[in-house]
Design a protein around this motif. Structure first.
Motif, short mmCIF file in Angstrom:
data_model
loop_
_atom_site.label_atom_id
_atom_site.label_comp_id
_atom_site.label_asym_id
_atom_site.label_seq_id
_atom_site.Cartn_x
_atom_site.Cartn_y
_atom_site.Cartn_z
N LEU A 171 2.49 -1.24 -2.30
CA LEU A 171 1.32 -2.14 -2.26
C LEU A 171 1.67 -3.51 -2.80
N ALA A 217 6.32 -3.58 0.79
CA ALA A 217 5.72 -3.29 2.32
C ALA A 217 6.51 -3.54 3.46
N LEU A 272 -5.50 4.56 11.24
CA LEU A 272 -6.62 4.22 10.15
C LEU A 272 -7.63 5.33 9.97
N ALA A 301 -4.90 6.01 6.51
CA ALA A 301 -3.71 5.65 5.92
C ALA A 301 -3.85 4.02 5.95
N ARG A 302 -3.12 3.37 5.29
CA ARG A 302 -3.36 1.83 5.11
C ARG A 302 -2.55 1.15 5.93
N MET A 310 0.29 -1.54 6.62
CA MET A 310 1.19 -2.37 5.61
C MET A 310 1.31 -3.53 6.45
N GLY A 311 1.34 -4.65 5.53
CA GLY A 311 1.23 -6.18 5.90
C GLY A 311 0.01 -6.52 6.07
N HIS A 317 -5.23 -8.38 1.11
CA HIS A 317 -4.60 -8.87 -0.07
C HIS A 317 -5.66 -8.91 -0.99
N LEU A 324 -9.27 -3.52 11.50
CA LEU A 324 -9.49 -3.79 10.27
C LEU A 324 -11.03 -4.39 10.24
N LEU A 356 -13.27 -1.58 10.82
CA LEU A 356 -13.37 -0.65 9.89
C LEU A 356 -14.15 -1.10 8.58
N LYS A 357 -13.68 -2.46 8.00
CA LYS A 357 -14.11 -3.03 6.91
C LYS A 357 -14.96 -4.33 7.30
N VAL A 379 1.74 -11.64 3.60
CA VAL A 379 3.18 -12.29 3.82
C VAL A 379 4.25 -11.23 4.28
N GLU A 380 3.91 -10.09 3.87
CA GLU A 380 4.85 -8.85 4.12
C GLU A 380 5.14 -8.78 5.71
N1 ACO Z 1 -5.09 -1.19 5.65
C1 ACO Z 1 -6.38 -0.26 5.64
N2 ACO Z 1 -7.20 -0.43 4.57
C2 ACO Z 1 -7.00 -1.37 3.60
C3 ACO Z 1 -5.92 -2.22 3.94
C4 ACO Z 1 -4.86 -2.00 4.54
N3 ACO Z 1 -3.95 -2.64 4.91
N4 ACO Z 1 -6.04 -2.85 2.75
C5 ACO Z 1 -7.21 -2.46 2.03
N5 ACO Z 1 -7.59 -1.68 2.79
C6 ACO Z 1 -9.14 -1.10 2.20
C7 ACO Z 1 -8.80 0.07 1.31
O1 ACO Z 1 -8.55 1.09 1.57
C8 ACO Z 1 -10.32 -0.21 0.51
O2 ACO Z 1 -11.10 0.70 1.15
P1 ACO Z 1 -12.20 1.55 0.37
O3 ACO Z 1 -13.15 0.40 -0.22
O4 ACO Z 1 -12.98 2.22 1.35
O5 ACO Z 1 -11.62 2.28 -0.59
C9 ACO Z 1 -10.73 -1.53 0.77
O6 ACO Z 1 -9.87 -2.11 1.96
C10 ACO Z 1 -10.34 -2.52 -0.20
O7 ACO Z 1 -8.95 -2.18 -0.80
P2 ACO Z 1 -8.40 -2.51 -2.19
O8 ACO Z 1 -7.06 -1.61 -2.30
O9 ACO Z 1 -9.61 -2.23 -3.20
O10 ACO Z 1 -7.94 -3.77 -2.09
P3 ACO Z 1 -6.88 -4.40 -2.94
O11 ACO Z 1 -7.17 -5.99 -3.16
O12 ACO Z 1 -6.85 -3.87 -4.23
O13 ACO Z 1 -5.70 -4.22 -2.15
C11 ACO Z 1 -3.52 -4.55 -1.09
C12 ACO Z 1 -4.80 -5.15 -1.93
C13 ACO Z 1 -3.00 -3.52 -2.21
C14 ACO Z 1 -2.55 -5.28 -0.57
C15 ACO Z 1 -4.27 -3.75 -0.05
O14 ACO Z 1 -4.63 -4.61 1.13
C16 ACO Z 1 -3.01 -2.84 0.74
O15 ACO Z 1 -2.61 -1.74 0.38
N6 ACO Z 1 -2.35 -3.29 1.92
C17 ACO Z 1 -1.38 -2.76 2.47
C18 ACO Z 1 -0.12 -2.87 1.78
C19 ACO Z 1 0.75 -4.30 1.67
O16 ACO Z 1 0.57 -5.03 2.79
N7 ACO Z 1 1.13 -4.69 0.65
C20 ACO Z 1 1.80 -6.01 0.38
C21 ACO Z 1 0.80 -7.23 -0.28
S1 ACO Z 1 1.56 -8.65 -0.24
C22 ACO Z 1 2.18 -8.72 -1.78
O17 ACO Z 1 2.02 -8.16 -2.68
C23 ACO Z 1 3.68 -9.64 -1.67
#
Ligand code: ACO
Length: 373
Positions: free
Chosen positions: A209, A213, A238, A242-243, A245-246, A249, A299, A302-303, A312-313
């Motif tokens: 996370l 990523a 989706l 699953a989330r 990646m990339g 935020h 996305l 979905l949201k 950035v990733e």
């Molecule tokens: N794909 C699908 N759904 C997503 C994604 C995604 N990439 N990101 C957020 N969501 C959804 C979550 O499932 C959540 O849904 P819910 O409310 O039904 O449970 C909602 O959007 C909010 O997500 P949170 O996890 O509460 O948001 P948060 O701000 O904590 O998450 C994060 C940020 C961890 C980066 C998230 O967007 C994620 O997991 N992304 C994928 C991993 C990734 O790309 N990480 C790199 C981040 S950049 C860095 O750290 C350098």
């Protein structure tokens, strides 16, 4: 009282280091917009800007030479270790953590420089060890980015590749109180030392996370395979919960400005390249752009209430692959750039902060005489 488990909106530090404006999609580092630094100055110059006031002025003035000397010093410690199976057996990020843990702890400038130098030297050695090759010594005349590529490959990188990696390292230099930087500040606040702070930060960075990523981003591109298959694959992914990646935020509600900086770096790498390598980068970019378009669309569906944008990733993965890094080593390269931010924040915490010690909310059972007996 209910807990704010993700600490959203909680401010625990004043910082002069960086501003992340999630609404406007801006990243400011010590008064410079990201675009004024990334692609515009060397990694060493960006370090001087970031670390001004946090290391001795004499060290700062000679930073390029001092950093090169620190790479050589770190390499000497590695020579004693290179027969160690750690380099080969552990996943690269865990090998990096194990090697960093062997450096002495401390709070002085020599420790700071050693820690800033070490991830580049160690990451290159780990990449080589995974290919059965011995580590290669740093070249003092090269910049940090060019030397990392050379130590990893065993031959000089061309100027456009070194410039692209330099843009990447500057882009990820610092980014407010992200999870790894927060971890660094928590450990620094206990006065455990800079090495301890960096190891804690690296452990936080490792998670998918956060900085873990980009490897999975490439797995996703490989699984999709062709631009026209992106939409169906993403919908299935989706739907399974699953989330992607990339994408997404905690802070940015618009596009992450770092994604744009890296896309630009990739475009210049693409136009400078020739032959099979340039063609494969071009094909990757075409696929990545199609996946990005489909992912953003999916996305949004979905949201609709939460803006999930490219982070950035996503382009990090494409860029580091184009530069020849192995995907399981991408997070190590992230650490090469971000370590400077960790050190700067650890130093700032020591100067201006206090012990970080929040509270938890007890929701367990109340003690009863029966349990106590
Ligand atoms: N794909 C699908 N759904 C997503 C994604 C995604 N990439 N990101 C957020 N969501 C959804 C979550 O499932 C959540 O849904 P819910 O409310 O039904 O449970 C909602 O959007 C909010 O997500 P949170 O996890 O509460 O948001 P948060 O701000 O904590 O998450 C994060 C940020 C961890 C980066 C998230 O967007 C994620 O997991 N992304 C994928 C991993 C990734 O790309 N990480 C790199 C981040 S950049 C860095 O750290 C350098």
């Amino acid at each position: 009282m209910s807990a704010n488990t993700g600490l959203e909106g909680v401010v625990v530090a004043d910082t002069v280091l960086s501003l992340v404006d999630g609404e406007a999609g801006r990243l400011v580092i010590r008064g410079f917009e990201l675009r004024e630094l990334a692609g515009a100055c060397s990694y060493e110059r960006a370090l001087q800007i970031l670390l001004a006031g946090f290391v001795d002025e004499g060290v700062l003035a000679e930073l390029p030479a001092r950093l090169a000397a620190a790479r050589s010093e770190v390499f000497c410690s590695l020579q004693a270790l290179h027969e160690d199976q750690t380099l080969r057996v552990l996943p690269p990020i865990e090998a990096l953590r194990a090697l960093l843990a062997r450096l002495p702890d401390g709070d002085d400038d020599a420790t700071a420089l050693r820690l800033i130098a070490a991830p580049a030297v160690f990451s290159a050695a780990i990449a080589r060890a995974h290919r059965g090759q011995a580590p290669l010594a740093p070249a003092p005349g090269l910049g940090h980015a060019a030397d990392l590529l050379r130590m990893m490959r065993g031959e000089d990188a061309d100027a456009s590749e070194a410039a692209a990696l330099e843009t990447y390292l500057v882009t990820v230099l610092d980014h407010g109180l992200n999870a790894s930087t927060f971890a660094a500040r928590v450990v620094a606040s206990t006065r455990a030392g800079l090495s301890s702070a960096v190891i804690a930060a690296l452990s936080a960075l490792k998670g998918p996370l956060h900085g873990g990523a980009p490897g999975p981003v490439l797995d996703m591109l490989d699984a999709i395979g062709r631009p026209e298959l992106a939409s169906a694959w993403i919908d299935r992914e989706l739907a399974s919960g699953a989330r992607l990646m990339g994408f997404g935020h905690r802070i940015y509600r618009v596009r992450d400005p770092r994604a744009d900086a890296l896309r630009t770096a990739l475009q210049s790498l693409e136009s400078a390249g020739s032959g099979a390598r340039a063609a494969s980068t071009q094909a990757r970019m075409k696929l990545a752009e199609a996946v990005e378009r489909s992912a953003l669309e999916a996305l949004r569906r979905l949201k609709p209430e939460r803006t999930l944008q490219t982070n950035v990733e996503f382009y990090t993965a494409v860029l580091l692959e184009a530069l020849g890094f192995a995907r399981d080593g991408f997070t190590c390269v992230f650490a090469v750039g971000r370590v400077a931010g960790w050190i700067a924040h650890a130093r700032e915490q020591l100067r201006t902060g206090r012990l970080i010690r929040p509270q938890s909310h007890y929701v367990g059972p109340s003690p009863t005489p029966r349990q106590a007996a």
